[in-house]
Design a protein around this motif. Structure first.
Motif, PDB file in Angstrom:
ATOM      1  N   LYS A 166       2.950   5.781  -6.071  1.00  0.00           N
ATOM      2  CA  LYS A 166       2.660   5.827  -7.510  1.00  0.00           C
ATOM      3  C   LYS A 166       1.473   6.748  -7.792  1.00  0.00           C
ATOM      4  O   LYS A 166       1.430   7.438  -8.805  1.00  0.00           O
ATOM      5  N   ALA A 167       0.535   6.762  -6.863  1.00  0.00           N
ATOM      6  CA  ALA A 167      -0.620   7.654  -7.039  1.00  0.00           C
ATOM      7  C   ALA A 167      -0.187   9.105  -6.961  1.00  0.00           C
ATOM      8  O   ALA A 167      -0.701   9.955  -7.691  1.00  0.00           O
ATOM      9  N   VAL A 174      -4.627  12.372  -4.346  1.00  0.00           N
ATOM     10  CA  VAL A 174      -4.174  11.603  -3.182  1.00  0.00           C
ATOM     11  C   VAL A 174      -4.462  12.372  -1.895  1.00  0.00           C
ATOM     12  O   VAL A 174      -4.871  11.792  -0.891  1.00  0.00           O
ATOM     13  N   ARG A 182       1.750   1.972  -3.457  1.00  0.00           N
ATOM     14  CA  ARG A 182       0.559   2.400  -4.196  1.00  0.00           C
ATOM     15  C   ARG A 182       0.325   3.896  -4.001  1.00  0.00           C
ATOM     16  O   ARG A 182       0.033   4.617  -4.957  1.00  0.00           O
ATOM     17  N   VAL A 183       0.478   4.355  -2.772  1.00  0.00           N
ATOM     18  CA  VAL A 183       0.315   5.787  -2.518  1.00  0.00           C
ATOM     19  C   VAL A 183       1.369   6.572  -3.293  1.00  0.00           C
ATOM     20  O   VAL A 183       1.082   7.598  -3.902  1.00  0.00           O
ATOM     21  N   PRO A 209       0.815  -1.219   0.000  1.00  0.00           N
ATOM     22  CA  PRO A 209       0.000   0.000   0.000  1.00  0.00           C
ATOM     23  C   PRO A 209       0.852   1.274   0.000  1.00  0.00           C
ATOM     24  O   PRO A 209       0.461   2.284  -0.582  1.00  0.00           O
ATOM     25  N   TRP A 210       2.019   1.219   0.630  1.00  0.00           N
ATOM     26  CA  TRP A 210       2.901   2.393   0.630  1.00  0.00           C
ATOM     27  C   TRP A 210       3.303   2.759  -0.799  1.00  0.00           C
ATOM     28  O   TRP A 210       3.230   3.920  -1.202  1.00  0.00           O
TER      29      TRP A 210
END
Lengths: 372, 331
Positions: free
Chosen positions: B186-187, B195, B183-184, B180-181
């Motif tokens: 890349k977002a 974000v 993912r944030v 998830p880290w």
């Protein structure tokens, strides 16, 4: 400066309701008046509010909200029985321009409140202020009774007030599913130290994925879950953005022009989703240009013009309000529209002036003693 | 022409000190640029922090080797935070401007006359790697390698440590970017405001990414410092950063193995063109009227540059990239 601050010519589909053109949405509308004369321009028929019929009650939450709003006075800054959001004396200036100057505003819980107004009215700027994306020059606002003015955007969001954007912000190079999973709050694996230890967050991730798929199914995007969000159409991106906002189970959803750039076939479905947010117990505030959308789903309408709230009330009442019509068309909207008309008025005025002069000189000569 | 020598040289160059040093620095840059979208044009400064942190601690201040490593890592963390505080709240281009300026400031400071006693001026620093090579398990009475590709015992020891670090960081990047880290992160690269609206502290994530990539860049600095036995400020100029970007894009940004393969290929190609040209001149295939041996150094960069231009035209996603993904930018 937000993009809705520029442009002043009334053009584009959002003005259709004033023009009496056929409704762009498939929904029924009274046929355009068969009047002769200029097709452009305010004709009295267009502004006649639709027969005020009691709005259809869609859910328990809707009933509660309508009941509460029925007691609220339809005037700017009117108090609501159970406000989820309250703003006071919010001012934002860009140099010499006062973009937002809202004295008082309350948003009723479980309602769908529309924020409308002509281009440059400050709607998006007001949105940005409330959600922490912009800093006001003055003012304060509370959400669920707690002051949130001055909080950075991510903290506003964590309090349960989530927004979407006018220009859709789908994260193109992330899959649709990853877009959704990103929306979930309180993820353990989002901390750097925990991220390297998958056993700490794998179970939570599975739960988040399940919830994401559930929402995608509801928004009919489940078959796109594995695709890059960048491959979605404009309307699907709007849906994705809305669904993503729901991942955090917010209390208040702020939608900035949810219908902008959406093809008409999807509009109805989007409208349905917005209503379902309210029916599920959320409060919705949305900015919209399209009056037909507003008329269809809003329980309460707030009209902004030149940065201030100029009117508030149920949709039908607001749309018949002279201040609103003036705001959209300008206070001199009854000014001449064609050269002929203008010349005619000019000739009439000149004739009157001439008559007055003649009258005056006649009076003088009657009084006598005037030098020739 | 001795094609055998040309290719073994190319492979040695790609797998040797330069290759492993670039791989490490480019892995750091990949976290910045590839995953977080941070336009860091000062990666050479992070490398210099590692190299000079180690060299200065041991050679000038007489501290133990491990303390030098810690100082190098600490220096890169401090540099990342100093660069990040003013710029990470601003638009991406500000970070690019500030990092390129900061890298030049650091290089000029390291080579300055007034700090000659500490950093050795333009001569740089030497004699800091003793403790590292005392631990060298490879007897230095022979060469190590297969099929003509051979390295000295010192190089083999540096490469063993260096490639182990590369493997470690590749695993780390893979795990992080599938969490998830990541993912944030890349977002954030795609759209910061989106974000933020989802309740993530974008500033904190960008800072973490800047620090992490900087620290990995500093380990590249350790490798090049140990491998070359001396550090000079001018080897950490802006062109180093640009070569790192070249290697990263060659391999494919935002791919775990992109920077590694890119770094190996970059040095192999440079060595290959260099050797081919030199041998062609020596054997009279290219006459002196066209090019002399002294011009090879410049011409090889032109040729590699031309190759990269062609690559960007026909395979813009790099070796590991996904063309479909890249095409999404066009919207």
């Amino acid at each position: 400066m937000p993009d809705d601050m520029s442009g002043d010519a009334p053009s584009g589909p959002e003005w259709d309701f004033l023009r009496g053109d056929p409704d762009p949405i498939a929904a029924p509308l009274p046929a355009a008046p068969p009047s002769a004369g200029p097709s452009f321009g305010p004709s009295a028929e267009v502004f006649t509010p639709e027969p005020i019929e009691p709005p259809q009650i869609k859910s328990d939450h809707h009933a509660v909200a309508l009941d509460a709003l029925s007691g609220a006075a339809p005037e700017p800054g009117s108090p609501k029985p159970d406000p989820i959001l309250m703003a006071d004396a919010v001012v934002r200036r860009f140099g010499g321009l006062t973009a937002v100057d809202v004295t008082h505003l309350e948003v009723q819980r479980h309602s769908i409140t529309a924020l409308i107004g002509p281009n440059g009215a400050g709607k998006t700027t007001f949105f940005n202020l409330l959600t922490g994306f912009d800093k006001p020059d003055a003012g304060a606002w509370t959400f669920e009774g707690r002051v949130i003015s001055g909080l950075p955007p991510h903290r506003v969001s964590r309090r349960g007030m989530v927004r979407t954007f006018q220009l859709t912000k789908a994260l193109s190079k992330l899959s649709v599913l990853d877009n959704m999973r990103l929306g979930a709050t309180g993820q353990r694996g989002e901390a750097l130290w925990a991220a390297v230890l998958p056993p700490l967050w794998k179970r939570q991730e599975a739960a988040i994925t399940a919830r994401a798929m559930e929402l995608l199914e509801r928004f009919k995007l489940d078959d796109k879950a594995g695709e890059f969000a960048g491959t979605l159409s404009g309307g699907q991106r709007k849906l994705l953005e809305m669904a993503r906002a729901l991942m955090s189970s917010p209390q208040l959803v702020m939608l900035d022009e949810p219908m902008a750039g959406v093809n008409p076939a999807l509009t109805q479905s989007l409208l349905g989703h917005v209503q379902s947010l309210r029916d599920d117990g959320m409060t919705v505030v949305f900015v919209e240009h399209d009056m037909d959308v507003v008329r269809h789903i809003a329980d309460w309408v707030v009209v902004m013009a030149q940065g201030s709230v100029i009117a508030e009330g149920p949709p039908a009442a607001v749309m018949a309000d002279d201040r609103v019509i003036d705001a959209y068309l300008g206070a001199h909207h009854d000014a001449p529209l064609s050269i002929e008309e203008e010349e005619e008025r000019l000739a009439k005025a000149e004739n009157e002036l001439q008559a007055e002069i003649e009258q005056a000189s006649a009076d003088q000569s009657v009084e006598g003693g005037a030098t020739p | 022409m001795d094609w055998g020598a040309i290719f073994t040289n190319a492979i040695e160059s790609g797998l040797g000190i330069d290759g492993v040093y670039f791989a490490l620095a480019a892995i750091g840059l990949n976290i910045h640029f590839g995953y977080a979208g941070l336009l860091n044009f000062g990666q050479s400064a992070f490398v210099a922090m590692g190299a000079y942190g180690l060299a200065t601690s041991v050679s000038t201040w007489g501290l133990p080797f491990w303390v030098g490593i810690l100082i190098g890592l600490g220096g890169s963390v401090v540099l990342a935070i100093l660069l990040g505080i003013p710029t990470l709240r601003l638009r991406a281009d500000y970070l690019a401007i500030v990092t390129i300026a900061a890298a030049e400031i650091i290089r000029l400071m390291l080579r300055s006359v007034s700090l000659k006693d500490t950093f050795g001026g333009t001569d740089g620093l030497q004699q800091y790697s003793g403790a590292f090579f005392e631990a060298n398990p490879y007897p230095d009475d022979r060469q190590y390698g297969v099929g003509g590709v051979e390295f000295s015992s010192r190089d083999t020891w540096v490469m063993t440590v260096g490639w182990s670090l590369v493997a470690l960081f590749c695993v780390l990047v893979w795990v992080l970017m599938n969490s998830p880290w990541g993912r944030v992160l890349k977002a954030i690269r795609e759209d910061e405001d989106a974000v933020r609206s989802l309740g993530k502290n974008v500033y904190a994530y960008k800072m973490q990414a800047l620090v992490l990539g900087g620290v990995i860049g500093a380990t590249g600095g350790f490798v090049v410092a140990l491998g070359q036995g001396s550090v000079t400020a001018d080897s950490f100029g802006s062109e180093t950063t640009f070569f790192l970007y070249t290697a990263l894009i060659l391999g494919g940004a935002a791919r775990v193995f992109g920077p590694v393969v890119g770094a190996i290929l970059f040095w192999s190609l440079l060595s290959l063109t260099d050797n081919v040209l030199r041998q062609a001149i020596a054997n009279g295939h290219i006459s002196d009227s066209i090019m002399t041996g002294t011009q090879v150094g410049q011409v090889r960069f032109m040729l590699v540059g031309l190759g990269l231009v062609l690559m960007l035209a026909f395979r813009p996603q790099g070796i590991f990239g996904d063309k479909k993904e890249l095409a999404l930018d066009a919207r």
